[in-house]
Design an enzyme around this catalytic site. Structure first.
Site, mmCIF file in Angstrom:
data_model
loop_
_atom_site.group_PDB
_atom_site.id
_atom_site.type_symbol
_atom_site.label_atom_id
_atom_site.label_comp_id
_atom_site.label_asym_id
_atom_site.label_seq_id
_atom_site.Cartn_x
_atom_site.Cartn_y
_atom_site.Cartn_z
ATOM 1 N N LYS A 35 0.844 -1.211 0.000
ATOM 2 C CA LYS A 35 0.000 0.000 0.000
ATOM 3 C C LYS A 35 0.875 1.257 0.000
ATOM 4 C CE LYS A 35 -0.239 -0.363 5.018
ATOM 5 N NZ LYS A 35 -1.035 -0.854 6.163
ATOM 6 N N TYR A 255 17.797 29.254 8.002
ATOM 7 C CA TYR A 255 16.602 29.976 8.474
ATOM 8 C C TYR A 255 16.553 30.003 9.998
ATOM 9 C CZ TYR A 255 14.502 29.837 3.791
ATOM 10 O OH TYR A 255 14.233 30.004 2.467
HETATM 11 C C1 LIG Z 1 -0.219 -1.823 6.779
HETATM 12 C C2 LIG Z 1 -0.747 -3.115 7.259
HETATM 13 C C3 LIG Z 1 0.099 -4.215 7.491
HETATM 14 C C4 LIG Z 1 1.616 -4.114 7.418
HETATM 15 O O1 LIG Z 1 2.103 -3.508 8.586
HETATM 16 P P1 LIG Z 1 3.702 -3.358 8.833
HETATM 17 O O2 LIG Z 1 3.797 -2.824 10.202
HETATM 18 O O3 LIG Z 1 4.178 -2.394 7.804
HETATM 19 O O4 LIG Z 1 4.290 -4.695 8.661
HETATM 20 C C5 LIG Z 1 -0.481 -5.416 7.824
HETATM 21 N N1 LIG Z 1 -1.820 -5.538 7.951
HETATM 22 C C6 LIG Z 1 -2.662 -4.498 7.759
HETATM 23 C C7 LIG Z 1 -4.123 -4.699 7.922
HETATM 24 C C8 LIG Z 1 -2.160 -3.260 7.418
HETATM 25 O O5 LIG Z 1 -2.991 -2.231 7.242
#
Ligand SMILES: *Cc1c(COP(=O)(O)O)cnc(C)c1O
Length: 358
Positions: A35, A255
């Protein structure tokens, strides 16, 4: 054209991490989480490199459709499911695995006339209080699904851990117990573990694990780095020294003049600022690496540039390469200095930074 800043994505490291996680969760299938543009690493390139995963997982329909458009035909799990009838139809048409977590989604299923075999995952809330049905509702949800055109669909059970990165806390045990009680007697495949679950909670491995951050060679634990888990960083954010200037003791840099040279110093200006995804609110001993030497960030991060103190370093001239994060400068350490988690840093690498595959 010289690229002053770029994110180099190491496909070998990605494959190494997949193999390593498979070894750690031996026996479990792997749903590789891609994702958010594969945590900023580039959705399609990462998905293609992870061909050995048993499935890919994304948060939103758009992301799944982008995978299908790129010709990726394997299993893709839609972790948040669908929110409208046309989305359900698209998900079915593209053979996506759909996660169900909310009564409104059950209603969508009930209204659908598509009598196709669509893999469905029922998500149970074992204690995170974000997505998922209450554990005691599983029977009801299953009866509802049986009453729809989807009754032949394969099913799976899923839950998500809220505190798996806290290895000393009992919280995860409670979630595992609630999930086990709810799923008792069900022979359905189960999926619980995120990266921290894979690395720290063997009891959470079940049938499918869902690693995200660890695949990218980043520790989920906050206090250590990926190397401690045999993982290799996939992204290197590489920059270039675009100017070098001497400053005198008492001169202020950048800055707000927040850093005042405590001695006569040599300052290197690097390409890369918050416009590229470098966090502006760095505190503590934030460091980057130039020519194999770790040097401290001084002064404020600006939109396009960051300044570092190279007084004690040798052989650094304009045009030299720098590692803002990568194997020589762990993104975990920079995240700690920014009061955030490395997830946010890699996801935040902006559009203008070209990704380069190696
Ligand atoms: C994002 C997500 C993961 C992965 O989590 P990590 O901490 O990056 O391993 C797994 N399950 C769900 C439902 C998620 O939304």
């Amino acid at each position: 054209m010289t690229r002053l800043i770029r994110a180099v994505i190491d496909r070998g490291a990605l494959q190494h991490n997949l193999t390593e996680l498979r070894r750690r969760a031996s026996g479990a299938k792997i749903m590789a989480v891609v994702k958010a543009n594969a945590y900023g690493h580039g959705l399609v390139d990462v998905a293609t490199t992870l061909g050995a995963a048993d499935a890919l997982a994304v948060a939103r329909l758009d992301e799944a459709l982008a995978l299908r458009q790129a010709g990726i035909s394997g299993r893709v799990v839609l972790l948040e499911g669908v929110f409208a009838q046309d989305e359900l139809a698209e998900a079915i048409a593209h053979r996506l695995d759909i996660v169900l977590h909310d009564p409104a989604q059950l209603a969508l299923l009930g209204a659908s006339k598509d009598a196709q075999v669509v893999p469905l995952w029922i998500k149970l809330d074992s204690g995170m209080n974000r997505l998922g049905f209450a554990p005691d509702k599983l029977g009801e949800v299953r009866r509802h699904i049986s009453g729809t055109a989807f009754r032949t669909a394969p099913l799976g059970l899923m839950t998500h851990l809220a505190r798996a990165d806290e290895t000393a806390a009992d919280w995860t045990r409670g979630q595992l117990a609630r999930f086990a009680t709810s799923a008792k007697g069900e022979a359905l495949p189960r999926s619980i573990a995120n990266s921290a679950g894979v690395l720290a909670w063997p009891d959470s491995h079940a049938d499918w694990v869902r690693p995200g951050i660890a695949l990218y060679g980043i520790s989920p634990f906050g206090k250590d780095d990926a190397a401690a888990h045999g993982l290799r960083p996939v992204m290197q954010l590489l920059s270039t020294v675009i100017a070098i200037r001497p400053v005198r003791r008492g001169d202020a840099v950048g800055y707000g003049g927040t850093w005042v040279a405590p001695r006569d110093s040599r300052i290197a200006v690097l390409a890369g600022g918050y416009g590229d995804g470098l966090p502006r609110n760095l505190a503590g001993d934030a460091r980057v690496s130039i020519a194999g030497q770790s040097v401290p960030v001084v002064g404020r991060v600006s939109m396009d540039m960051v300044t570092v103190d190279v007084t004690d370093a040798t052989g650094i001239e304009t045009g030299a390469g720098a590692v803002l994060w990568g194997a020589d400068a762990p993104v975990e350490a920079l995240a700690r200095c920014a009061g955030t988690i490395p997830y946010e840093l890699v996801c935040g690498v902006s559009q203008r930074v070209p990704r380069e595959l190696i």
